[in-house]
Motif scaffolding. Structure first.
Motif, PDB file in Angstrom:
ATOM      1  N   LYS A   1       0.871  -1.172   0.000  1.00  0.00           N
ATOM      2  CA  LYS A   1       0.000   0.000   0.000  1.00  0.00           C
ATOM      3  C   LYS A   1       0.912   1.228   0.000  1.00  0.00           C
ATOM      4  CE  LYS A   1      -3.775   1.746   2.829  1.00  0.00           C
ATOM      5  NZ  LYS A   1      -4.477   1.597   4.102  1.00  0.00           N
ATOM      6  N   VAL A   2       0.845   2.009  -1.063  1.00  0.00           N
ATOM      7  CA  VAL A   2       1.807   3.104  -1.235  1.00  0.00           C
ATOM      8  C   VAL A   2       1.052   4.426  -1.438  1.00  0.00           C
ATOM      9  CG1 VAL A   2       3.797   3.913  -2.572  1.00  0.00           C
ATOM     10  CG2 VAL A   2       3.339   1.456  -2.409  1.00  0.00           C
ATOM     11  N   LEU A   3       1.519   5.469  -0.773  1.00  0.00           N
ATOM     12  CA  LEU A   3       0.926   6.788  -0.976  1.00  0.00           C
ATOM     13  C   LEU A   3       1.074   7.220  -2.439  1.00  0.00           C
ATOM     14  CD1 LEU A   3       2.184   8.899   2.066  1.00  0.00           C
ATOM     15  CD2 LEU A   3      -0.209   8.640   1.355  1.00  0.00           C
ATOM     16  N   ILE A   4       0.028   7.833  -2.967  1.00  0.00           N
ATOM     17  CA  ILE A   4       0.087   8.314  -4.350  1.00  0.00           C
ATOM     18  C   ILE A   4       1.265   9.269  -4.535  1.00  0.00           C
ATOM     19  CG2 ILE A   4      -1.120   9.826  -5.990  1.00  0.00           C
ATOM     20  CD1 ILE A   4      -3.695   8.516  -5.114  1.00  0.00           C
ATOM     21  N   GLU A   5       1.509  10.097  -3.543  1.00  0.00           N
ATOM     22  CA  GLU A   5       2.618  11.057  -3.639  1.00  0.00           C
ATOM     23  C   GLU A   5       3.961  10.333  -3.795  1.00  0.00           C
ATOM     24  OE1 GLU A   5       0.153  11.188  -1.453  1.00  0.00           O
ATOM     25  OE2 GLU A   5      -0.841  13.037  -2.110  1.00  0.00           O
ATOM     26  N   GLU A   6       4.089   9.192  -3.129  1.00  0.00           N
ATOM     27  CA  GLU A   6       5.349   8.431  -3.249  1.00  0.00           C
ATOM     28  C   GLU A   6       5.501   7.854  -4.658  1.00  0.00           C
ATOM     29  OE1 GLU A   6       6.293   5.512  -0.196  1.00  0.00           O
ATOM     30  OE2 GLU A   6       5.168   6.720   1.238  1.00  0.00           O
ATOM     31  N   VAL A   7       4.402   7.377  -5.214  1.00  0.00           N
ATOM     32  CA  VAL A   7       4.460   6.846  -6.587  1.00  0.00           C
ATOM     33  C   VAL A   7       4.819   7.979  -7.543  1.00  0.00           C
ATOM     34  CG1 VAL A   7       3.210   5.618  -8.400  1.00  0.00           C
ATOM     35  CG2 VAL A   7       2.708   5.127  -5.998  1.00  0.00           C
ATOM     36  N   LEU A   8       4.218   9.143  -7.303  1.00  0.00           N
ATOM     37  CA  LEU A   8       4.508  10.296  -8.169  1.00  0.00           C
ATOM     38  C   LEU A   8       5.986  10.696  -8.074  1.00  0.00           C
ATOM     39  CD1 LEU A   8       3.319  12.448 -10.099  1.00  0.00           C
ATOM     40  CD2 LEU A   8       2.951  13.893  -8.093  1.00  0.00           C
ATOM     41  N   GLU A   9       6.537  10.665  -6.891  1.00  0.00           N
ATOM     42  CA  GLU A   9       7.962  11.013  -6.726  1.00  0.00           C
ATOM     43  C   GLU A   9       8.844  10.037  -7.507  1.00  0.00           C
ATOM     44  OE1 GLU A   9       9.422  13.731  -5.400  1.00  0.00           O
ATOM     45  OE2 GLU A   9       7.342  14.389  -5.266  1.00  0.00           O
ATOM     46  N   ARG A  10       8.493   8.761  -7.462  1.00  0.00           N
ATOM     47  CA  ARG A  10       9.259   7.757  -8.209  1.00  0.00           C
ATOM     48  C   ARG A  10       9.163   8.037  -9.713  1.00  0.00           C
ATOM     49  NH1 ARG A  10      10.423   2.045  -7.117  1.00  0.00           N
ATOM     50  NH2 ARG A  10      11.684   1.404  -8.907  1.00  0.00           N
ATOM     51  N   ILE A  11       7.975   8.393 -10.167  1.00  0.00           N
ATOM     52  CA  ILE A  11       7.808   8.747 -11.586  1.00  0.00           C
ATOM     53  C   ILE A  11       8.671   9.965 -11.914  1.00  0.00           C
ATOM     54  CG2 ILE A  11       6.156   9.709 -13.259  1.00  0.00           C
ATOM     55  CD1 ILE A  11       3.999   7.931 -11.805  1.00  0.00           C
ATOM     56  N   LYS A  12       8.596  10.968 -11.081  1.00  0.00           N
ATOM     57  CA  LYS A  12       9.338  12.215 -11.338  1.00  0.00           C
ATOM     58  C   LYS A  12      10.846  11.969 -11.390  1.00  0.00           C
ATOM     59  CE  LYS A  12       8.019  15.814  -8.837  1.00  0.00           C
ATOM     60  NZ  LYS A  12       7.466  16.465  -7.613  1.00  0.00           N
ATOM     61  N   SER A  13      11.313  10.964 -10.658  1.00  0.00           N
ATOM     62  CA  SER A  13      12.753  10.679 -10.659  1.00  0.00           C
ATOM     63  C   SER A  13      13.222  10.189 -12.032  1.00  0.00           C
ATOM     64  CB  SER A  13      13.100   9.650  -9.578  1.00  0.00           C
ATOM     65  OG  SER A  13      12.662   8.363  -9.962  1.00  0.00           O
ATOM     66  N   ASN A  14      12.271   9.819 -12.885  1.00  0.00           N
ATOM     67  CA  ASN A  14      12.628   9.333 -14.232  1.00  0.00           C
ATOM     68  C   ASN A  14      12.463  10.398 -15.322  1.00  0.00           C
ATOM     69  OD1 ASN A  14      13.287   6.570 -13.552  1.00  0.00           O
ATOM     70  ND2 ASN A  14      11.129   6.391 -13.009  1.00  0.00           N
ATOM     71  N   ILE A  15      12.077  11.608 -14.933  1.00  0.00           N
ATOM     72  CA  ILE A  15      12.015  12.737 -15.862  1.00  0.00           C
ATOM     73  C   ILE A  15      13.424  13.320 -15.971  1.00  0.00           C
ATOM     74  CG2 ILE A  15      11.030  15.042 -16.206  1.00  0.00           C
ATOM     75  CD1 ILE A  15       8.606  14.152 -14.543  1.00  0.00           C
ATOM     76  N   PRO A  16      13.945  13.660 -17.156  1.00  0.00           N
ATOM     77  CA  PRO A  16      13.234  13.781 -18.438  1.00  0.00           C
ATOM     78  C   PRO A  16      13.402  12.567 -19.356  1.00  0.00           C
ATOM     79  CG  PRO A  16      15.355  14.838 -18.623  1.00  0.00           C
ATOM     80  CD  PRO A  16      15.306  14.221 -17.249  1.00  0.00           C
ATOM     81  N   VAL A  17      13.856  11.448 -18.822  1.00  0.00           N
ATOM     82  CA  VAL A  17      14.131  10.307 -19.703  1.00  0.00           C
ATOM     83  C   VAL A  17      12.849   9.715 -20.279  1.00  0.00           C
ATOM     84  CG1 VAL A  17      15.182   8.014 -19.785  1.00  0.00           C
ATOM     85  CG2 VAL A  17      16.223   9.802 -18.403  1.00  0.00           C
ATOM     86  N   ILE A  18      11.812   9.646 -19.454  1.00  0.00           N
ATOM     87  CA  ILE A  18      10.593   8.963 -19.908  1.00  0.00           C
ATOM     88  C   ILE A  18       9.665   9.899 -20.687  1.00  0.00           C
ATOM     89  CG2 ILE A  18      10.571   7.163 -18.150  1.00  0.00           C
ATOM     90  CD1 ILE A  18       8.566   8.916 -16.553  1.00  0.00           C
ATOM     91  N   LYS A  19       8.872   9.261 -21.553  1.00  0.00           N
ATOM     92  CA  LYS A  19       7.896  10.009 -22.353  1.00  0.00           C
ATOM     93  C   LYS A  19       6.509   9.957 -21.700  1.00  0.00           C
ATOM     94  CE  LYS A  19       5.899   9.867 -26.981  1.00  0.00           C
ATOM     95  NZ  LYS A  19       6.021   9.337 -28.329  1.00  0.00           N
TER      96      LYS A  19
END
Ligand code: SF4
Length: 169
Positions: free
Chosen positions: A49-67
């Motif tokens: 069970k993961v906070l949405i904010e934590e998932v978003l931070e993980r996504i953001k850590s892959n910017i700008p590589v990801i599309k």
């Protein structure tokens, strides 16, 4: 606080939609497709069970590589409310959203009056890969989908035209 039940996360994938993408696998699915590629993720309690904010931070850590970001599972529409929030937060970073679902586009549309959260999620999705995995129609040469019954759908154009408009990657 909003949480997602997360089965897994890929930082960079080239096989779960067009372009390099992060992938969020959510837990729980009742479709029970024969030959399911993620059977362990059918369990609604699998993963964390993961906070949405934590998932978003993980996504953001892959910017700008990801599309963009892809939702898979499991069945994303089982967690439609929380995924719609994650999707709208994600799109602020100019990332597009792909979503895999075992429901068909028509099943989702027909359910919208019954389940408003589905419309909220659908409105955030750019490309929907729809339909259950059908082992008899499995074809490893297909791009971005497992069986030939599944469709890669341009959601915005389909909603505008009130009919399925396919996306050709
Ligand atoms: S929809 Fe996907 S996760 Fe669910 S049973 Fe079918 S293949 Fe497995």
């Amino acid at each position: 606080m909003n949480y997602l039940q997360v089965a897994g996360f890929l930082d960079n994938s080239l096989t779960n939609g067009q372009g390099l993408r992060s992938v969020v696998f959510v837990s729980g699915c009742n479709h029970r497709c024969d030959g399911c590629h993620n059977e362990i993720m059918q369990d609604f309690a699998y993963g964390d069970k993961v906070l949405i904010e934590e998932v978003l931070e993980r996504i953001k850590s892959n910017i700008p590589v990801i599309k963009g970001v892809t939702f898979s599972g499991g069945e994303p529409f089982e967690q439609a409310q929380d995924l719609s929030k994650l999707a709208s937060d994600t799109k602020k970073f100019n990332l597009n959203i792909w979503c895999y679902t075992g429901f068909t586009f028509e099943e989702i549309i027909n359910n919208i009056s019954y389940n408003k959260q589905w419309m909220k999620l659908l409105n955030q999705i750019d490309i929907l890969v729809d339909g259950k995995f059908e082992e008899s129609k499995k074809d490893s040469k297909l791009r971005y989908k497992g069986s030939s019954n599944q469709r890669i759908i341009d959601v915005k154009r389909s909603l505008e035209k009130s009919e399925v408009v396919l996306f050709i990657p």
